[in-house]
Structures are given as C-alpha cells and as structure tokens.
Design an enzyme around this catalytic site. Structure first.
Site, PDB file in Angstrom:
ATOM      1  N   HIS A 161       3.201  13.918  13.578  1.00 22.88           N
ATOM      2  CA  HIS A 161       3.641  12.826  14.479  1.00 22.88           C
ATOM      3  C   HIS A 161       2.884  11.520  14.188  1.00 22.88           C
ATOM      4  O   HIS A 161       2.767  10.667  15.069  1.00 22.88           O
ATOM      5  CB  HIS A 161       3.466  13.180  15.967  1.00 22.88           C
ATOM      6  CG  HIS A 161       3.931  14.554  16.329  1.00 22.88           C
ATOM      7  ND1 HIS A 161       5.188  14.809  16.847  1.00 22.88           N
ATOM      8  CD2 HIS A 161       3.323  15.750  16.222  1.00 22.88           C
ATOM      9  CE1 HIS A 161       5.324  16.116  17.051  1.00 22.88           C
ATOM     10  NE2 HIS A 161       4.204  16.710  16.673  1.00 22.88           N
ATOM     11  N   SER A 282       1.172 -13.688  -0.739  1.00 25.40           N
ATOM     12  CA  SER A 282       2.079 -14.438   0.117  1.00 25.40           C
ATOM     13  C   SER A 282       1.944 -15.916  -0.216  1.00 25.40           C
ATOM     14  O   SER A 282       0.858 -16.395  -0.548  1.00 25.40           O
ATOM     15  CB  SER A 282       1.712 -14.200   1.581  1.00 25.40           C
ATOM     16  OG  SER A 282       2.194 -15.256   2.382  1.00 25.40           O
ATOM     17  N   LYS A 288      -3.093 -12.054   1.914  1.00 26.24           N
ATOM     18  CA  LYS A 288      -2.148 -10.943   1.803  1.00 26.24           C
ATOM     19  C   LYS A 288      -2.116 -10.301   0.431  1.00 26.24           C
ATOM     20  O   LYS A 288      -2.228 -10.961  -0.592  1.00 26.24           O
ATOM     21  CB  LYS A 288      -0.738 -11.453   2.127  1.00 26.24           C
ATOM     22  CG  LYS A 288      -0.600 -11.890   3.577  1.00 26.24           C
ATOM     23  CD  LYS A 288      -0.237 -10.742   4.464  1.00 26.24           C
ATOM     24  CE  LYS A 288       1.272 -10.688   4.594  1.00 26.24           C
ATOM     25  NZ  LYS A 288       1.707  -9.675   5.512  1.00 26.24           N
ATOM     26  N   GLU A 295       7.542  -0.814  -1.153  1.00 27.34           N
ATOM     27  CA  GLU A 295       8.625  -1.137  -0.222  1.00 27.34           C
ATOM     28  C   GLU A 295       9.986  -1.063  -0.905  1.00 27.34           C
ATOM     29  O   GLU A 295      10.968  -0.583  -0.343  1.00 27.34           O
ATOM     30  CB  GLU A 295       8.416  -2.538   0.355  1.00 27.34           C
ATOM     31  CG  GLU A 295       7.199  -2.644   1.260  1.00 27.34           C
ATOM     32  CD  GLU A 295       6.877  -4.097   1.579  1.00 27.34           C
ATOM     33  OE1 GLU A 295       7.393  -4.588   2.577  1.00 27.34           O
ATOM     34  OE2 GLU A 295       6.121  -4.736   0.807  1.00 27.34           O
TER      35      GLU A 295
END
Ligand code: ARG
Length: 463
Positions: A161, A282, A288, A295
């Site tokens: 979970h 970024s 970043k 992704e």
C-alpha cells in the site's frame, strides 16, 4: 505509371482508375515498406521453389532472384521511388522487378497471392522483433542483476500500500523485476515457437493447383513447417496479437519499475540518484533533476497497450478468410515493437547509471515500525504466545512507540514489560532491520544469502 486509369497489377476488369480518396485509404506503402527485406526474401524463396518444382524455368527464376536483390539494394540505398498507386510493398517490388528484368517478372506471382505473401512477410518481421525483444530483455535483466549483486544485503523498506511493511534488501527488490522480465522473455519465446509456421503456398485461401513444395519454402525461410490449413494461413493474425500481448505485459512491468524510480529519486525519498545523462533540468527551477526517461517509459505503455487493443478490435468480427481490415495490423505492431525496444533500452541504460543511496535506504528501513512483524514472531517463538495475541501485544507496543515519538528499538524494556511480562531484553536482537532481513531465510525470501543464491542462479541462466 503514366496511365493512371488502370492498375497494372489487377486492372484487367476495371474501366476506370481509383478515386484519390480510394487510393488514400487503400494504400499501405507509407508504412509496409518496412516489410521490404522480408518481402524480397520470401519472394526469392518462392521463385527458387517454383524452379525446383519445374513450374518456372531455371533462367526465369535466376533472373527473378537476381532482379530482387537489385530491388533490395535500391531500397536499402534509400533511392527507391515508392509509388502510392501501387498500393503496397508487394506490388511496388514486383513493378520495379518488371522494369528491371521485363517479362519473367510476371511469372513470380504464379501459385501465390498477396494474401499468403503478406502473412509470410509479416510473420518474418514479427519473428525478428520477437527475437530482438528477447535479447533486449536479457540485457535489461543483466543490468538488474548488476544492481542486485552490488546491493544484495543493503537494507531498504519493503512496502505494501506504499506504506512501510517489512525491511527487505535492495538486491531482493531488484531480483523481483528479474523474475518479471524473465516471464516476459518466456512469453515471447512461447509466441515465437507458435508463430514459426509458414503461410506461403496457401495462395489466396484455398491452396493452388500448381505442384508447389511448401516444405521447401518453409525451410528456406527458417520456419519449422508449413501451416496446415490454407484458410487459417491467410486469415489469422494471432501471432501478432500474441506479440502485442506479451509486449503489453512487458510494458506494464517497465512502467512499474519506472514509477518506482520516479518515486525513489524524489527529494522525499532520496533512495536513488539517476545520472545526469538520464535526467533533465527545468528551465525555471534550477534545483530540478527530473526523471523524464522514467516518466516516458511509464507513459509509453499506453501506446503498446493501445496497439494491442486496436488489433484485437480489428480482428474480432472478421469472417474467414482475408479481409482488407487486416492491413491495419502493421502500423500497430510496428509502433508497439519500436516503443518496446526503446523502453527496454532506455530502462537498461538508466539502471546502469542509477546509484542507490545505501544509507538513505537503511535509515528509511528503520522507520515506520518495520520490524513489528519480527517482534510479533519473537513473542510467538520466545514467549509462546499465540500469533493473534502476539499481534495484539505488538500493536500496543507500536502505539506506545508512536506516542513517545520513537522507534521500536528505542522503547525502554520496563515499558515493554508493562505491556507484556514475558518480554525479555533478548527482544532487541530482532528489532534491528539487519537482523530482520537476515532472519527471512525461507525460499525466495529477503535474507541476503537467499538473494545471492537467486542472483547466482540467474547469472548462470543468462550466461
Ligand atoms: N497490403 C495488403 C495487406 O497488408 C496486402 C494483401 C492484399 N490482399 C488483397 N486481397 N487485397 O493486407
């Protein structure tokens, strides 16, 4: 083709040429040119067989065989003028062959049809891709094995979970994916074995009256045997569906690993650092390091799954035998195969440059009362409590630690004994995460010795 009123291949009974829209919806040359090498290989095998069986003269067959090689080199050189009015790769190749060698080219299509031709070409293509995907999976498995070997005994939290469950090792977690990708490899190998039968010689659907030798063409093209039913041979695309299904499952495994890397590389987790070469910055936020490769591997699953759904949908209502609907099989499979290969390679590359943070993993493993199960098991083993009671007592100890804002190993023994008098100081031995993982020696469990045995087994298999 200067005269567009008639198709050179099948124009005999047509008085007018196709409407431009008809040509647009009908043509597949924009994508099936990717079958050129397979088409020419199959045609050469067919011509050789026609000569061996006396259906074609040796000189015609030789001219066809040579001419086809010239066409192939023209296509490979990139200078080939593909023509939409010739619909597909089969007719483009044959028309060029006629330009090159003249009359004998017209004899190549004896005892075959585009129906068995495309089924053969496409099987050859899917078979190659299946083999390439198997090899790519093995490279990915090796990258996972390298990670597992380095961190076979590095402790990290195991989750259910996405809540801390029990301590496991980094090696154990990596090896879970080795097992998944190994099953993907097995599914592809199974599909390859089933697809390796040759449709060529089924002709349009009913076979042919010419005395062809289907064993010969099957063998020449590396198939195990000719397909036994000519209607089935031109009708089914289950080999493509199996490839897409196996690809879809593999894409889902890739996606789950990608998702974990996204989570693990975040500032909240800091479990891993993905190299600069597989992350991006970024344009506005200088701090970043975005896990774009992970992704995109995750996102591209949709294309592969979509391709599978699309082809299942194309096939579901088709009467036997061939219908033009089946021309829609190719783009889906091409895109899914390209996407899978890219995803497997990108994941392998990224994993090879991903550094787990051993200390961060171990620190996180101790959080969240991850050794509560060890405590309950100890109460069963050392104090003779029934597991249900041990579970209850442990729950009270967890609540106590939570109230004090400490971890289980930090609880004073006196407070533990107040919850249950059978608890002795030996309990602390099981509350540490290293002891916890070392104790889980059941087959397939997380104990480093067990994980190392699995790593050795897989290294042997992949050698
Ligand atoms: N381009 C066609 C396809 O990919 C080749 C087979 C054409 N057969 C036919 N009967 N029109 O399916």
């Amino acid at each position: 083709m200067a005269d567009r009123t008639q198709n050179a291949m099948w124009g005999g009974r047509f008085a007018a040429g196709p409407d431009a829209l008809m040509e647009a919806i009908n043509a597949s040359i924009g994508f099936d040119r990717r079958l050129a090498a397979q088409d020419i290989r199959a045609s050469r095998a067919h011509a050789a067989m026609l000569a061996a069986t006396g259906i074609l003269s040796d000189s015609d067959a030789a001219a066809i065989g040579e001419g086809l090689l010239t066409v192939l080199s023209e296509i490979e050189a990139g200078g080939f003028a593909f023509r939409t009015e010739l619909e597909d790769i089969h007719m483009n190749v044959e028309a060029r062959l006629a330009e090159l060698i003249g009359a004998p080219a017209g004899r190549l299509h004896t005892a075959r049809s585009r129906n068995d031709q495309v089924a053969t070409d496409f099987r050859l293509w899917v078979r190659e891709q299946t083999e390439a995907a198997i090899a790519a999976l093995e490279r990915l498995m090796r990258a996972l094995l390298a990670q597992a070997e380095e961190g076979a005994d590095w402790v990290m939290p195991g989750f259910t979970h996405l809540q801390v469950a029990q301590p496991v090792t980094w090696g154990h977690h990596m090896m879970a994916y080795v097992e998944m990708f190994a099953r993907d490899r097995g599914r592809l190998a199974d599909a390859r074995a089933r697809m390796n039968e040759c449709p060529l010689g089924a002709a349009a659907l009913a076979g042919t009256a010419f005395p062809i030798d289907r064993e010969m063409t099957a063998r020449a093209l590396g198939f195990d045997r000719p397909m036994a039913n000519s209607i089935d041979a031109v009708s089914d695309r289950d080999f493509a569906l199996e490839f897409l299904s196996a690809a879809a499952i593999s894409a889902i495994h890739l996606s789950r690993l990608a998702e974990e890397l996204v989570i693990w590389s975040s500032a909240q987790f800091r479990f891993v650092r993905i190299s600069d070469r597989f992350t991006t910055g970024s344009s506005i936020m200088p701090q970043k390091r975005n896990p774009d490769a992970a992704e995109l591997i995750r996102a591209k699953t949709g294309r592969i799954l979509g391709a599978a759904v699309a082809l299942f949908t194309v096939m579901k209502g088709l009467p036997l035998a061939y219908s033009k609907d089946m021309q829609e099989d190719k783009e889906q499979v091409f895109d899914a195969a390209d996407t899978l290969m890219l995803g497997l390679a990108a994941m392998e590359g990224m994993l090879r440059e991903t550094r787990p943070d051993r200390d961060a993993l171990e620190a996180a493993a101790a959080q969240g009362f991850s050794t509560a199960t060890d405590l309950a098991d100890w109460l069963v083993r050392a104090a003779g409590l029934p597991f249900r009671e041990a579970h209850h007592v442990t729950g009270r100890l967890v609540a106590l630690a939570e109230a004090r804002g400490c971890d289980l190993p930090d609880l004073p023994i006196a407070e533990m004994q107040a919850v249950h008098p059978a608890i002795s100081p030996e309990v602390f031995a099981v509350l540490g995460v290293r002891n916890s993982v070392a104790s889980r020696t059941s087959y397939g469990g997380t104990a480093p010795a067990e994980v190392r045995a699995q790593i050795a087994r897989w290294k042997e298999i992949l050698r």
